[in-house]
Design a protein around this motif. Structure first.
Motif, PDB file in Angstrom:
ATOM      1  N   ASP A  88       0.834  -1.198   0.000  1.00 51.66           N
ATOM      2  CA  ASP A  88       0.000   0.000   0.000  1.00 51.66           C
ATOM      3  C   ASP A  88       0.868   1.247   0.000  1.00 51.66           C
ATOM      4  O   ASP A  88       0.631   2.204  -0.721  1.00 51.66           O
ATOM      5  CB  ASP A  88      -0.903   0.009   1.239  1.00 51.66           C
ATOM      6  N   LYS A  89       1.891   1.193   0.865  1.00 54.75           N
ATOM      7  CA  LYS A  89       2.767   2.342   1.006  1.00 54.75           C
ATOM      8  C   LYS A  89       3.510   2.612  -0.300  1.00 54.75           C
ATOM      9  O   LYS A  89       3.592   3.756  -0.757  1.00 54.75           O
ATOM     10  CB  LYS A  89       3.785   2.044   2.115  1.00 54.75           C
ATOM     11  N   LEU A  90       4.016   1.515  -0.894  1.00 53.32           N
ATOM     12  CA  LEU A  90       4.768   1.653  -2.137  1.00 53.32           C
ATOM     13  C   LEU A  90       3.897   2.252  -3.223  1.00 53.32           C
ATOM     14  O   LEU A  90       4.298   3.162  -3.942  1.00 53.32           O
ATOM     15  CB  LEU A  90       5.288   0.286  -2.589  1.00 53.32           C
ATOM     16  N   ALA A  91       2.647   1.737  -3.305  1.00 56.08           N
ATOM     17  CA  ALA A  91       1.722   2.258  -4.313  1.00 56.08           C
ATOM     18  C   ALA A  91       1.502   3.743  -4.061  1.00 56.08           C
ATOM     19  O   ALA A  91       1.444   4.549  -5.004  1.00 56.08           O
ATOM     20  CB  ALA A  91       0.414   1.499  -4.256  1.00 56.08           C
ATOM     21  N   GLY A  92       1.420   4.116  -2.793  1.00 52.04           N
ATOM     22  CA  GLY A  92       1.250   5.515  -2.420  1.00 52.04           C
ATOM     23  C   GLY A  92       2.377   6.375  -2.950  1.00 52.04           C
ATOM     24  O   GLY A  92       2.152   7.423  -3.545  1.00 52.04           O
ATOM     25  N   TYR A  93       3.626   5.894  -2.743  1.00 49.93           N
ATOM     26  CA  TYR A  93       4.798   6.634  -3.232  1.00 49.93           C
ATOM     27  C   TYR A  93       4.715   6.842  -4.731  1.00 49.93           C
ATOM     28  O   TYR A  93       4.992   7.935  -5.232  1.00 49.93           O
ATOM     29  CB  TYR A  93       6.083   5.851  -2.943  1.00 49.93           C
ATOM     30  N   VAL A  94       4.348   5.756  -5.424  1.00 47.16           N
ATOM     31  CA  VAL A  94       4.313   5.829  -6.882  1.00 47.16           C
ATOM     32  C   VAL A  94       3.273   6.841  -7.344  1.00 47.16           C
ATOM     33  O   VAL A  94       3.537   7.681  -8.204  1.00 47.16           O
ATOM     34  CB  VAL A  94       4.020   4.437  -7.485  1.00 47.16           C
ATOM     35  N   ILE A  95       2.088   6.791  -6.712  1.00 47.38           N
ATOM     36  CA  ILE A  95       1.017   7.722  -7.109  1.00 47.38           C
ATOM     37  C   ILE A  95       1.466   9.160  -6.837  1.00 47.38           C
ATOM     38  O   ILE A  95       1.283  10.057  -7.655  1.00 47.38           O
ATOM     39  CB  ILE A  95      -0.290   7.389  -6.352  1.00 47.38           C
ATOM     40  N   GLU A  96       2.115   9.329  -5.666  1.00 47.51           N
ATOM     41  CA  GLU A  96       2.602  10.660  -5.310  1.00 47.51           C
ATOM     42  C   GLU A  96       3.568  11.183  -6.369  1.00 47.51           C
ATOM     43  O   GLU A  96       3.451  12.307  -6.848  1.00 47.51           O
ATOM     44  CB  GLU A  96       3.324  10.550  -3.965  1.00 47.51           C
ATOM     45  N   PHE A  97       4.497  10.291  -6.766  1.00 41.54           N
ATOM     46  CA  PHE A  97       5.475  10.672  -7.781  1.00 41.54           C
ATOM     47  C   PHE A  97       4.789  11.060  -9.086  1.00 41.54           C
ATOM     48  O   PHE A  97       5.106  12.068  -9.696  1.00 41.54           O
ATOM     49  CB  PHE A  97       6.452   9.516  -8.021  1.00 41.54           C
ATOM     50  N   LEU A  98       3.814  10.224  -9.458  1.00 41.84           N
ATOM     51  CA  LEU A  98       3.154  10.452 -10.745  1.00 41.84           C
ATOM     52  C   LEU A  98       2.355  11.750 -10.733  1.00 41.84           C
ATOM     53  O   LEU A  98       2.326  12.481 -11.719  1.00 41.84           O
ATOM     54  CB  LEU A  98       2.253   9.264 -11.091  1.00 41.84           C
ATOM     55  N   THR A  99       1.696  12.035  -9.617  1.00 36.38           N
ATOM     56  CA  THR A  99       0.918  13.274  -9.581  1.00 36.38           C
ATOM     57  C   THR A  99       1.851  14.488  -9.527  1.00 36.38           C
ATOM     58  O   THR A  99       1.602  15.500 -10.175  1.00 36.38           O
ATOM     59  CB  THR A  99      -0.038  13.311  -8.366  1.00 36.38           C
ATOM     60  N   GLN A 100       2.939  14.360  -8.765  1.00 37.79           N
ATOM     61  CA  GLN A 100       3.876  15.476  -8.676  1.00 37.79           C
ATOM     62  C   GLN A 100       4.429  15.857 -10.045  1.00 37.79           C
ATOM     63  O   GLN A 100       4.597  17.022 -10.375  1.00 37.79           O
ATOM     64  CB  GLN A 100       5.047  15.095  -7.769  1.00 37.79           C
ATOM     65  N   ASN A 101       4.699  14.812 -10.840  1.00 37.82           N
ATOM     66  CA  ASN A 101       5.256  15.076 -12.161  1.00 37.82           C
ATOM     67  C   ASN A 101       4.196  15.264 -13.232  1.00 37.82           C
ATOM     68  O   ASN A 101       4.473  15.227 -14.416  1.00 37.82           O
ATOM     69  CB  ASN A 101       6.218  13.953 -12.544  1.00 37.82           C
ATOM     70  N   LYS A 102       2.945  15.413 -12.763  1.00 42.81           N
ATOM     71  CA  LYS A 102       1.816  15.716 -13.654  1.00 42.81           C
ATOM     72  C   LYS A 102       1.605  14.634 -14.721  1.00 42.81           C
ATOM     73  O   LYS A 102       1.163  14.920 -15.834  1.00 42.81           O
ATOM     74  CB  LYS A 102       1.997  17.087 -14.304  1.00 42.81           C
ATOM     75  N   ILE A 103       1.962  13.414 -14.369  1.00 42.67           N
ATOM     76  CA  ILE A 103       1.667  12.325 -15.295  1.00 42.67           C
ATOM     77  C   ILE A 103       0.259  11.830 -14.996  1.00 42.67           C
ATOM     78  O   ILE A 103      -0.492  11.446 -15.877  1.00 42.67           O
ATOM     79  CB  ILE A 103       2.722  11.214 -15.156  1.00 42.67           C
ATOM     80  N   LEU A 104      -0.111  11.882 -13.735  1.00 46.20           N
ATOM     81  CA  LEU A 104      -1.466  11.536 -13.325  1.00 46.20           C
ATOM     82  C   LEU A 104      -2.227  12.818 -13.023  1.00 46.20           C
ATOM     83  O   LEU A 104      -1.623  13.853 -12.749  1.00 46.20           O
ATOM     84  CB  LEU A 104      -1.425  10.699 -12.054  1.00 46.20           C
ATOM     85  N   GLY A 105      -3.539  12.715 -13.063  1.00 42.46           N
ATOM     86  CA  GLY A 105      -4.356  13.806 -12.581  1.00 42.46           C
ATOM     87  C   GLY A 105      -4.563  14.922 -13.576  1.00 42.46           C
ATOM     88  O   GLY A 105      -5.158  15.933 -13.250  1.00 42.46           O
ATOM     89  N   THR A 106      -4.068  14.784 -14.804  1.00 43.99           N
ATOM     90  CA  THR A 106      -4.380  15.776 -15.816  1.00 43.99           C
ATOM     91  C   THR A 106      -5.724  15.423 -16.428  1.00 43.99           C
ATOM     92  O   THR A 106      -6.348  14.435 -16.042  1.00 43.99           O
ATOM     93  CB  THR A 106      -3.288  15.808 -16.905  1.00 43.99           C
ATOM     94  N   ASN A 107      -6.175  16.191 -17.374  1.00 47.90           N
ATOM     95  CA  ASN A 107      -7.522  15.948 -17.887  1.00 47.90           C
ATOM     96  C   ASN A 107      -7.624  14.705 -18.748  1.00 47.90           C
ATOM     97  O   ASN A 107      -8.690  14.255 -19.066  1.00 47.90           O
ATOM     98  CB  ASN A 107      -8.019  17.189 -18.660  1.00 47.90           C
ATOM     99  N   ARG A 108      -6.491  14.129 -19.176  1.00 46.68           N
ATOM    100  CA  ARG A 108      -6.570  12.961 -20.026  1.00 46.68           C
ATOM    101  C   ARG A 108      -6.796  11.685 -19.254  1.00 46.68           C
ATOM    102  O   ARG A 108      -6.086  11.374 -18.385  1.00 46.68           O
ATOM    103  CB  ARG A 108      -5.309  12.833 -20.869  1.00 46.68           C
TER     104      ARG A 108
END
Lengths: 309, 672
Positions: A289-309
């Motif tokens: 769970d924690k690892l997945a959290g880190y990955v999601i955090e990284f992805l959102t920080q770098n704007k790979i996740l959470g954009t309109n696409r």
């Protein structure tokens, strides 16, 4: 010049053309005889160009959204190129409507201008709304044919496409371009247009048995470019002069880290690298769970996740 | 002739025999109806030829079915089962007799007179007591010892049936015992009945008669309930297990073809098992025969390292799915829309299987687990194109390069350095033996090549006329077939058969057990008929005949790991042990799990190329087992196992103190 075309589209007349190359790759370091420049056929393997596979997959995905459009596959090559055409056809099966091979015996040595002339003549004859091709061929690394076709047909071209959304009703394509180093560009393009795709665009499907068997029986239309006067008469503008092997590299020869599992070693070998740069990286630890959290955090920080696409 | 017969009694004015006749007819009609419904499920299945050699199959039935050879591998439950099984066989006659007596007063088997009758009575009495004891033991075993393998099985059903059997035994003993007290002479030494008669000796004749008649009716009703319960529960195996054993697979290592009716995969529009009707009728019989004993799961390499796969659950789930699809009473709402793969069986479970064959090896009723798993994989790969993402590259490697690694055919000759090896395509004189190197040996890493070089040196020492195909070899297709890509397997196999026929090869020696199994058991389906042996067998015959001479015995402390495809699939357990016995000073150390219980290295069935499997790493578990024996090296005969163990040993940081060797490397050290 295409700005005012926004007419009501008749989907059954909408056409997607995909250009494919049967590439011959050298797998052995001593494949080319330096004195003659000839390639030892034993040291080569033939395969569908992986970039073009992505283009086929993209076409199939468009067809899944707009069922009535038609897909045509075109390739320049000798009879062995039919293998690649059949593989590409097998990816889609009966969702692909037309398979064309422009017969050409020594296509491996042909200059990009000539190839694109033939292709654009045939594409023009088929009719087109979306032309898809790979960014480059794995063997020649030329990146030219797509651009030439677009030029020949006076079309807009979007190159290095890593994201593609087609809106036939709006006569428009929104494409995402890869600019290197992770930068991306979103481009809007009016149809018809040519899109040369990058390998990361999608994950090409593996043919199913049913489609494989279909493909083995599929009649491929062969066009003789000489008889049909598709070939440009002018002499090639470029010609290969010399072939040379890479200079011996100074960097350490990569040996798989024996501490890795066989699978990881295999992956490392297939990627051809020693695992990349180590600096600036850190090892994440914790439960899943924690690892997945880190990955999601990284992805959102770098704007790979959470954009309109 | 009995003194008091339940049959001649009247119950509310109805004669006993008429009442029984009605009950029996109702029960049998119900039973036949249930059986018919089950049979219609079986008939959904595809074709599967299972009659090949009556004599062999009968021998199999006798040893594995009647003598229950596999049962004793689990001593407690096994012996209890043997008692109950034999009890059923002996007491079957008695039951028929009881029914006949009840329905037709005065009936008696003509051969049951005099000595035979007395003998049977004594035997029957003994078996009633042993069966009763075994039932009690089984209840104790389930309730108090609680073996882990019963988890997820239908426990209540098991208790119900054990209870019913116990009641059957007790009531029959009571029936006989009270009969004795009522003055009927029973021939033979019937200790059980005598003991019962001693218990009831205080009762008045009226009460005795009541007990006598009641126990008869309880016995009869229990038996009929039991009969109808059989096809409804896991105890259907009482009916189907023996046929299932009789109809077991002819060739253990041969995977079921995509379809028995077509020669080539190109004749099929879809392949594999994507729905219930894609299984063969024999697979349906397998489902009926499963006793949920859990021996498969208890030995499943994948399950033991913590993966979710459980062969027992797979069989049970598909069976329950089948019972839902073809229910006893078809109701309009009873059709389900569950997909076989995805809903009933998890995709991930299918890929977790290493096809080690341990489940099939342990199954007392010879259920083909691996065939079904591969059939479901075929559905995923061939029809749906759904498989672990790592596999696509390997499929392409096989198509483009002809090997799993994707290196190219010329690299197949790279290992030849420092040894002289004939390449068959360069020779003018044909060779006697073709040595098949496989993909992993010549292409993986230097350690893999070492075992090939060792084999080459040993073969050269013996002066045999042998050669390799080198760059003309292709992957044998084992990998493709085991992950379900039958199309690719057929492509590769056809190329290989063609080239072997071209060079008129008579004898093939393979380095890899996977190739060995494929050539020996699966290529005959494609029309290849040559002698195929594995290196360990060749070495054994060379050592035995003295063609291969040894300098001196090697003083090393080693243990041997049985590769699945050599051991379980082809029963080659002794040859490698004899090889090592002839060249080692010390005797071979055996791991706890050896021979047919051998543990998988984790590479089989496509798992070599698949990442992200849950649980521990199989190779590490195995290496720990090897280290426990205090041997300082593990010998194997499979390149996959060697690669896996090498990585596990490194992971443990023991690469300098614990060696992983191919058997040829051990032989090479002493050969001269």
């Amino acid at each position: 010049m295409y700005k005012n075309i926004k007419k009501e589209r008749i989907m059954s007349e909408t056409k997607i053309v995909v250009c494919i190359k049967h590439v011959g790759c050298i797998y052995h370091p001593t494949a080319v005889d330096l004195s003659t420049g000839e390639i030892d056929p034993e040291k080569m393997v033939y395969m569908p160009n992986p970039y073009d596979e992505c283009a086929v997959e993209a076409a199939l995905q468009i067809k899944e959204a707009y069922e009535d459009c038609k897909i045509s596959l075109v390739s320049v090559g000798d009879t062995t190129a039919e293998q690649t055409l059949r593989y590409a056809y097998a990816m889609g099966g009966d969702r692909i409507d037309q398979v064309i091979r422009i017969h050409c015996d020594n296509y491996q040595h042909m200059d990009a201008m000539k190839t694109s002339r033939m292709l654009s003549n045939v594409i023009e004859r088929i009719g087109f709304d979306v032309i898809l091709c790979g960014k480059k061929a794995l063997d020649t690394n030329g990146c030219q044919v797509g651009t030439y076709i677009a030029e020949n047909l006076s079309l807009p071209e979007v190159s290095s496409v890593v994201g593609l959304s087609v809106f036939f009703e709006k006569n428009q394509v929104v494409a995402e371009r890869y600019m290197g180093k992770g930068d991306r560009q979103e481009v809007e393009c009016i149809l018809p247009g040519l899109f040369s795709v990058e390998i990361g665009l999608n994950d090409p499907r593996y043919p199913t048995l049913k489609n494989r068997l279909f493909a083995n029986k599929k009649a491929i239309e062969v066009i003789d470019p000489v008889a049909e006067d598709l070939i440009s008469k002018d002499t090639p503008l470029t010609r290969m002069e010399k072939f040379s092997f890479p200079r011996p590299k100074t960097r350490k020869v990569f040996a798989p880290d024996s501490n890795l599992s066989p699978l990881e070693r295999m992956n490392a070998m297939l990627s051809g690298g020693g695992g990349g740069k180590k600096s600036g990286s850190s090892v994440l630890e914790g439960d899943d769970d924690k690892l997945a959290g880190y990955v999601i955090e990284f992805l959102t920080q770098n704007k790979i996740l959470g954009t309109n696409r | 002739m009995k003194g008091i017969l339940p049959a001649v009694q009247h119950y509310n004015g109805i004669p006993g025999n008429i009442l029984l006749q009605v009950i029996v007819v109702v029960a049998i009609v119900t039973f036949l109806f249930i059986l018919y419904r089950r049979f219609s499920l079986l008939r959904l299945g595809q074709k599967d030829p299972r009659l090949f050699s009556f004599l062999d199959q009968l021998t199999g039935l006798l040893t594995e079915g009647i003598l229950q050879r596999r049962q004793v591998r689990y001593p407690e439950a096994g012996i209890l089962h043997i008692f109950i099984f034999w009890g059923f066989i002996v007491l079957g006659l008695r039951s028929v007799n009881l029914f006949a007596e009840g329905m037709f007063p005065g009936f008696a088997f003509p051969f049951m007179k005099g000595g035979v009758g007395a003998f049977y009575n004594s035997l029957k009495d003994i078996f009633e007591i042993t069966t009763l004891g075994a039932c009690m033991g089984a209840i104790y075993h389930r309730a108090f010892i609680k073996p882990k393998r019963y988890e997820g099985s239908h426990q209540l059903e098991a208790y119900l049936v054990l209870g019913l059997i116990s009641i059957l035994m007790i009531t029959d003993l009571m029936y006989e015992g009270t009969d004795l007290l009522l003055g009927t002479p029973i021939p033979g030494v019937t200790l059980g009945s005598m003991a019962i008669s001693w218990v009831f000796s205080g009762l008045a004749p009226g009460e005795l008669k009541f007990v006598h008649i009641t126990s008869y009716w309880v016995h009869i009703l229990c038996l009929l309930t039991f009969l109808n319960l059989l096809p409804l529960s896991k105890h259907f195996h009482i009916i189907t297990a023996l046929p299932n054993v009789f109809l077991k697979k002819q060739v253990r290592g041969q995977l079921k073809p995509a379809n028995w009716e077509s020669v080539s995969i190109s004749d099929l529009s879809h392949a594999g098992a994507g729905s219930l009707k894609d299984f063969t009728w024999k697979h349906m019989l397998d489902f009926f025969s499963c006793t949920e004993c859990g021996r498969c799961t208890d030995n499943c390499s994948a399950n033991l390292v913590g993966r979710h796969l459980s062969p027992k659950k797979v069989t049970m789930d598909v069976r329950d799915h089948g019972y839902r699809e073809v229910p006893i009473m078809p109701l309009p709402s009873s059709t389900t829309s569950q997909a076989l793969v995805g809903d009933v069986i998890q995709e991930d479970d299918l890929w977790a299987c290493t096809t080690c064959g341990s489940c099939e090896e342990q199954c007392p009723v010879f259920i083909d687990h691996v065939d079904k798993i591969v059939d479901m994989r075929r559905h995923l790969v061939l029809n749906d194109s759904r498989f672990p993402s790592e596999f696509k590259q390997v499929f392409k490697n096989l198509e483009i390069y002809g090997d799993t690694i994707g290196k190219g055919k010329l690299f197949r000759e790279d290992w030849i350095s420092g040894v002289s090896v004939k390449k068959i395509y360069e020779e003018t004189v044909p060779v006697d033996i073709l040595f098949w190197t496989g993909c992993m040996g010549p292409l993986y890493d230097e350690k893999s090549k070492d075992s090939l070089r060792a084999t080459a040196k040993v073969l050269n020492n013996t002066g045999l006329n042998w050669g390799i195909l080198g760059k003309q070899e292709r992957c044998c297709g084992d990998w493709a077939r085991r992950v379900g890509n039958e199309y690719l397997f057929e492509q590769l196999a056809k190329q290989n058969v063609e080239i072997l026929k071209k060079y008129k090869i008579q004898k093939l020696v393979t380095h890899c057990p996977h190739c060995f199994n494929t050539f020996k058991n699966e290529y005959p389906q494609l029309g290849l008929d040559i002698e195929v042996v594995h290196t360990v067998e060749l070495l054994e015959s060379l050592l035995k005949t003295g063609k291969l001479k040894i300098k001196s015995r090697l003083d090393r402390n080693l243990t041997y790991h049985d590769p699945c495809y050599l051991g379980r699939y082809n029963s080659i357990y002794d040859a490698p042990r004899k090889d090592l016995g002839m060249i080692l000073k010390q005797s071979l150390k055996e791991m706890d799990r050896s021979n047919n219980k051998s543990f998988c290295c984790g590479a089989g069935g496509g798992n070599f190329w698949r990442g992200g499997a849950a649980g521990q790493r199989m190779e590490e578990v195995r290496i720990e087992e090897a280290m426990v024996t205090e041997a300082n090296g593990i010998v194997t005969a499979c390149p996959y196992c060697k690669i896996m163990f090498n990585s596990a040993v490194k992971e443990k940081g023991r690469e300098h103190t614990f060696s992983v060797l191919d058997i040829s490397e051990v032989v090479e050290q002493v050969s001269k």
